[in-house]
Design a protein around this motif. Structure first.
Motif, PDB file in Angstrom:
ATOM      1  N   PHE A  34     120.803  50.119 -84.375  1.00 33.42           N
ATOM      2  CA  PHE A  34     122.043  50.170 -83.737  1.00 33.42           C
ATOM      3  C   PHE A  34     122.061  51.552 -82.749  1.00 33.42           C
ATOM      4  O   PHE A  34     121.486  52.540 -82.903  1.00 33.42           O
ATOM      5  N   CYS A  35     122.509  51.257 -81.650  1.00 33.48           N
ATOM      6  CA  CYS A  35     122.781  52.399 -80.785  1.00 33.48           C
ATOM      7  C   CYS A  35     124.082  51.980 -79.613  1.00 33.48           C
ATOM      8  O   CYS A  35     124.147  51.063 -79.031  1.00 33.48           O
ATOM      9  N   HIS A  36     125.202  52.883 -79.873  1.00 32.38           N
ATOM     10  CA  HIS A  36     126.301  52.516 -79.369  1.00 32.38           C
ATOM     11  C   HIS A  36     126.565  53.815 -78.292  1.00 32.38           C
ATOM     12  O   HIS A  36     126.531  55.074 -78.685  1.00 32.38           O
ATOM     13  N   LEU A  37     126.730  53.688 -76.964  1.00 37.30           N
ATOM     14  CA  LEU A  37     126.766  54.787 -76.078  1.00 37.30           C
ATOM     15  C   LEU A  37     127.973  55.020 -75.548  1.00 37.30           C
ATOM     16  O   LEU A  37     128.887  53.996 -75.588  1.00 37.30           O
ATOM     17  N   CYS A  38     128.377  56.230 -75.282  1.00 36.42           N
ATOM     18  CA  CYS A  38     129.683  56.685 -74.746  1.00 36.42           C
ATOM     19  C   CYS A  38     130.040  57.098 -73.394  1.00 36.42           C
ATOM     20  O   CYS A  38     130.905  57.698 -72.863  1.00 36.42           O
ATOM     21  N   ASP A  39     128.876  56.715 -72.443  1.00 34.81           N
ATOM     22  CA  ASP A  39     129.148  56.965 -70.875  1.00 34.81           C
ATOM     23  C   ASP A  39     130.423  56.318 -70.244  1.00 34.81           C
ATOM     24  O   ASP A  39     130.481  55.145 -70.646  1.00 34.81           O
ATOM     25  N   GLY A  40     130.949  57.192 -69.677  1.00 32.70           N
ATOM     26  CA  GLY A  40     132.353  56.662 -69.503  1.00 32.70           C
ATOM     27  C   GLY A  40     133.415  57.246 -70.133  1.00 32.70           C
ATOM     28  O   GLY A  40     134.825  57.340 -69.625  1.00 32.70           O
ATOM     29  N   GLN A  41     133.393  57.810 -71.400  1.00 29.54           N
ATOM     30  CA  GLN A  41     134.273  58.396 -72.184  1.00 29.54           C
ATOM     31  C   GLN A  41     133.915  59.823 -72.350  1.00 29.54           C
ATOM     32  O   GLN A  41     134.636  60.377 -73.315  1.00 29.54           O
ATOM     33  N   GLU A  42     133.387  60.388 -71.380  1.00 28.09           N
ATOM     34  CA  GLU A  42     133.061  61.907 -71.532  1.00 28.09           C
ATOM     35  C   GLU A  42     134.312  62.807 -71.758  1.00 28.09           C
ATOM     36  O   GLU A  42     134.204  63.778 -72.424  1.00 28.09           O
ATOM     37  N   ALA A  43     135.363  62.527 -71.051  1.00 27.17           N
ATOM     38  CA  ALA A  43     136.380  63.233 -71.088  1.00 27.17           C
ATOM     39  C   ALA A  43     137.264  63.401 -72.626  1.00 27.17           C
ATOM     40  O   ALA A  43     137.671  64.263 -72.781  1.00 27.17           O
ATOM     41  N   CYS A  44     136.857  62.285 -73.360  1.00 28.44           N
ATOM     42  CA  CYS A  44     137.571  62.526 -74.463  1.00 28.44           C
ATOM     43  C   CYS A  44     136.891  63.305 -75.522  1.00 28.44           C
ATOM     44  O   CYS A  44     137.306  64.102 -75.986  1.00 28.44           O
ATOM     45  N   CYS A  45     135.424  63.393 -75.585  1.00 27.17           N
ATOM     46  CA  CYS A  45     134.662  64.312 -76.439  1.00 27.17           C
ATOM     47  C   CYS A  45     134.762  65.652 -75.852  1.00 27.17           C
ATOM     48  O   CYS A  45     135.107  66.773 -76.898  1.00 27.17           O
ATOM     49  N   VAL A  46     134.674  65.823 -74.614  1.00 33.70           N
ATOM     50  CA  VAL A  46     134.681  67.257 -74.196  1.00 33.70           C
ATOM     51  C   VAL A  46     136.347  67.693 -74.044  1.00 33.70           C
ATOM     52  O   VAL A  46     136.437  69.080 -74.278  1.00 33.70           O
ATOM     53  N   GLY A  47     137.161  66.801 -73.780  1.00 38.91           N
ATOM     54  CA  GLY A  47     138.556  67.299 -73.808  1.00 38.91           C
ATOM     55  C   GLY A  47     139.178  67.823 -75.120  1.00 38.91           C
ATOM     56  O   GLY A  47     139.741  68.712 -75.236  1.00 38.91           O
ATOM     57  N   LEU A  48     138.839  66.723 -76.014  1.00 34.58           N
ATOM     58  CA  LEU A  48     139.387  66.959 -77.377  1.00 34.58           C
ATOM     59  C   LEU A  48     138.743  68.530 -78.144  1.00 34.58           C
ATOM     60  O   LEU A  48     139.369  69.289 -78.561  1.00 34.58           O
ATOM     61  N   GLU A  49     137.341  68.733 -77.774  1.00 39.30           N
ATOM     62  CA  GLU A  49     136.903  69.846 -78.123  1.00 39.30           C
ATOM     63  C   GLU A  49     137.352  71.125 -77.576  1.00 39.30           C
ATOM     64  O   GLU A  49     137.628  72.282 -78.088  1.00 39.30           O
ATOM     65  N   ALA A  50     137.590  70.874 -76.257  1.00 35.79           N
ATOM     66  CA  ALA A  50     138.319  71.894 -75.447  1.00 35.79           C
ATOM     67  C   ALA A  50     139.680  72.498 -75.876  1.00 35.79           C
ATOM     68  O   ALA A  50     140.467  73.586 -75.924  1.00 35.79           O
ATOM     69  N   GLY A  51     140.676  71.543 -76.899  1.00 39.39           N
ATOM     70  CA  GLY A  51     141.838  71.463 -77.338  1.00 39.39           C
ATOM     71  C   GLY A  51     141.834  72.198 -78.762  1.00 39.39           C
ATOM     72  O   GLY A  51     143.125  72.338 -79.053  1.00 39.39           O
ATOM     73  N   ILE A  52     140.834  72.394 -79.579  1.00 37.86           N
ATOM     74  CA  ILE A  52     140.869  72.677 -80.794  1.00 37.86           C
ATOM     75  C   ILE A  52     139.834  74.013 -81.002  1.00 37.86           C
ATOM     76  O   ILE A  52     139.458  74.385 -79.965  1.00 37.86           O
ATOM     77  N   ASN A  53     139.646  74.438 -82.062  1.00 39.29           N
ATOM     78  CA  ASN A  53     138.862  75.772 -82.577  1.00 39.29           C
ATOM     79  C   ASN A  53     137.646  75.069 -83.136  1.00 39.29           C
ATOM     80  O   ASN A  53     137.676  74.183 -83.895  1.00 39.29           O
ATOM     81  N   PRO A  54     136.493  76.010 -83.005  1.00 38.63           N
ATOM     82  CA  PRO A  54     135.457  75.510 -83.792  1.00 38.63           C
ATOM     83  C   PRO A  54     135.497  75.229 -85.222  1.00 38.63           C
ATOM     84  O   PRO A  54     134.823  74.588 -85.844  1.00 38.63           O
ATOM     85  N   THR A  55     136.586  76.072 -85.823  1.00 34.55           N
ATOM     86  CA  THR A  55     136.508  75.862 -86.984  1.00 34.55           C
ATOM     87  C   THR A  55     137.514  74.885 -87.809  1.00 34.55           C
ATOM     88  O   THR A  55     137.556  74.219 -88.739  1.00 34.55           O
ATOM     89  N   ASP A  56     137.963  73.932 -86.578  1.00 35.96           N
ATOM     90  CA  ASP A  56     138.810  72.671 -86.717  1.00 35.96           C
ATOM     91  C   ASP A  56     137.770  71.786 -87.280  1.00 35.96           C
ATOM     92  O   ASP A  56     136.458  71.752 -86.877  1.00 35.96           O
TER      93      ASP A  56
END
Length: 426
Positions: A126-148
């Motif tokens: 199985f291999c599920h790719l997320c190209d096109g959805q990069e703003a989700c993973c990067v944007g979510l990380e930008a809005g929280i702390n590393p300890t979250d």
């Protein structure tokens, strides 16, 4: 201007004395409107040419006065049971913009490389790719702390990277090698990092787990939240509504996030759901619908949701409206239930990397040449990681039972029959 030209000339002086095998105009100078009329450099196509070009480009970039930050208007979120939502303007610093661009470009190139390795039969299963959805993973990380904390479904490569693992560890895991983040035994759907709990292969099953992680945050008295992600295809699962109910009763610091990429496998949301307002699905839980193709929208909405949870008000629900360019998985061509024209329209109008690039260039936060330099560096990083992922050895058979527990004494694990035993070491 004279000082800048002199600096460029000094950088290129070494290359200009090498034997000429054909003349080429320096690309970064051609594309600079200030230098088109004032200079013309001819360079030999020799060994040091590309290095000299990069050095010259860096000199030009260093000599340019960029803005430190810029303010942008972002799309207003649709709200449910909320009087106020995230702001409709936000400030992007040059430093953050360059970081977000590099991260999104890395995720995009990593997924395209995974596509290539899969078609070469180096990546299996199985291999599920997320190209096109990069703003989700990067944007979510930008809005929280590393300890979250964060837990997601099987489209997990981007989140694995933004949570702190290297491209090398991710691609090596995809190829089943010992240097992978799960020692080559997890594959595409089962990657983990600090405060990142996968990668889960059972549709919707990670949502109750995310509520449990949020319960641990509250029980331990930590000012932390858990981002619990699932797709629109999983949004009709009964266990998700059970998790909503428990989280609301106990006021857990859980952000339930539906990544709505319009299709659950090959079924459009309109054919699968009586209500496609996924941000309202929590009923008694407040919700917001976010432009998931705009990294700044995602970042601000995540900051808002995290602040809501940290204040002790309980869970909140986010719907990210996004789009995947690949099919559901590598076995899905992705064009039997949608047209190529639809995919191309999203690419041309809403691509998250293109949107950020245009904002930064038009606001003098970066130059086209600088972003191209990042592209080159990212491609090299991906190629180096792919070389490692194909050359690294596979884990030996005797380690099949390793790492079941994190800190237990060694014990035996039964194999395919009772006479086969594997030793498990933490």
């Amino acid at each position: 201007m004279r000082k800048m030209l002199a600096a460029v000339s000094r950088v290129l002086s070494g290359a200009s004395q090498k034997p000429s095998h054909g003349l080429t105009v320096l690309p970064s100078l051609v594309s600079s409107s200030r230098l088109k009329q004032s200079s013309h450099f001819s360079l030999p196509k020799c060994w040091g040419y590309s290095h000299s070009v990069r050095q010259a480009s860096r000199v030009l970039i260093a000599s340019r006065n960029f803005a430190n930050d810029a303010t942008f208007e972002i799309k207003k979120c649709d709200l449910h049971r909320l009087e106020e939502g995230p702001p409709v303007t936000t400030v992007l610093t040059r430093e953050d913009g360059l970081k977000y661009y590099r991260m999104m470009q890395t995720v995009r190139r990593m997924e395209l490389k995974a596509d290539q390795l899969y078609k070469q039969k180096i990546i299996r299963g199985f291999c599920h790719l997320c190209d096109g959805q990069e703003a989700c993973c990067v944007g979510l990380e930008a809005g929280i702390n590393p300890t979250d904390h964060l837990i997601t479904a099987y489209r997990a490569h981007g989140f694995t990277f933004t949570r702190g693992l290297s491209v090398r560890e991710i691609l090596a895991e995809l190829t089943g090698r010992k240097g992978g983040c799960a020692k080559g035994k997890g594959g595409s759907m089962h990657m983990y990092a600090k405060n990142f709990y996968g990668g889960n292969g059972i549709v919707g099953a990670q949502v109750p787990l995310g509520a449990g992680i949020a319960l641990a945050c509250k029980y331990n008295g930590k000012d932390e939240v858990c981002l619990t992600l699932y797709g629109d295809g999983a949004a009709n699962q009964g266990q998700i509504f059970e998790a909503y109910n428990m989280a609301a009763l106990w006021k857990l610091p859980c952000i339930f996030i539906c990544e709505n990429n319009r299709y659950g496998m090959g079924t459009s949301v309109e054919r699968a759901a009586a209500s496609t307002d996924y941000y309202k699905r929590g009923d008694f839980i407040p919700g917001l619908r976010v432009d998931g193709m705009d990294i700044l929208c995602v970042r601000e909405a995540t900051r808002f949701a995290a602040a809501y949870c940290r204040s002790g008000k309980g869970p909140i629900l986010m719907e990210l409206q996004t789009y995947r360019y690949h099919g559901h998985s590598m076995s899905d061509p992705g064009v039997s239930y949608r047209t190529r024209e639809e995919i191309q329209e999203v690419r041309s109008k809403s691509d998250p990397i293109m949107l950020l690039k245009d904002r930064m260039v038009n606001s003098n936060l970066a130059s086209v040449e600088e972003l191209k330099e990042i592209d080159v560096e990212v491609r090299k990083e991906i190629e180096d990681a792919a070389q490692f992922a194909t050359a690294d050895p596979e884990p030996p058979l005797e380690e099949l039972g390793y790492h079941i527990y994190s800190s237990d004494p060694p014990f035996e694990v039964r194999g395919a029959n009772q006479w086969i035993k594997f030793k498990s070491v933490s």
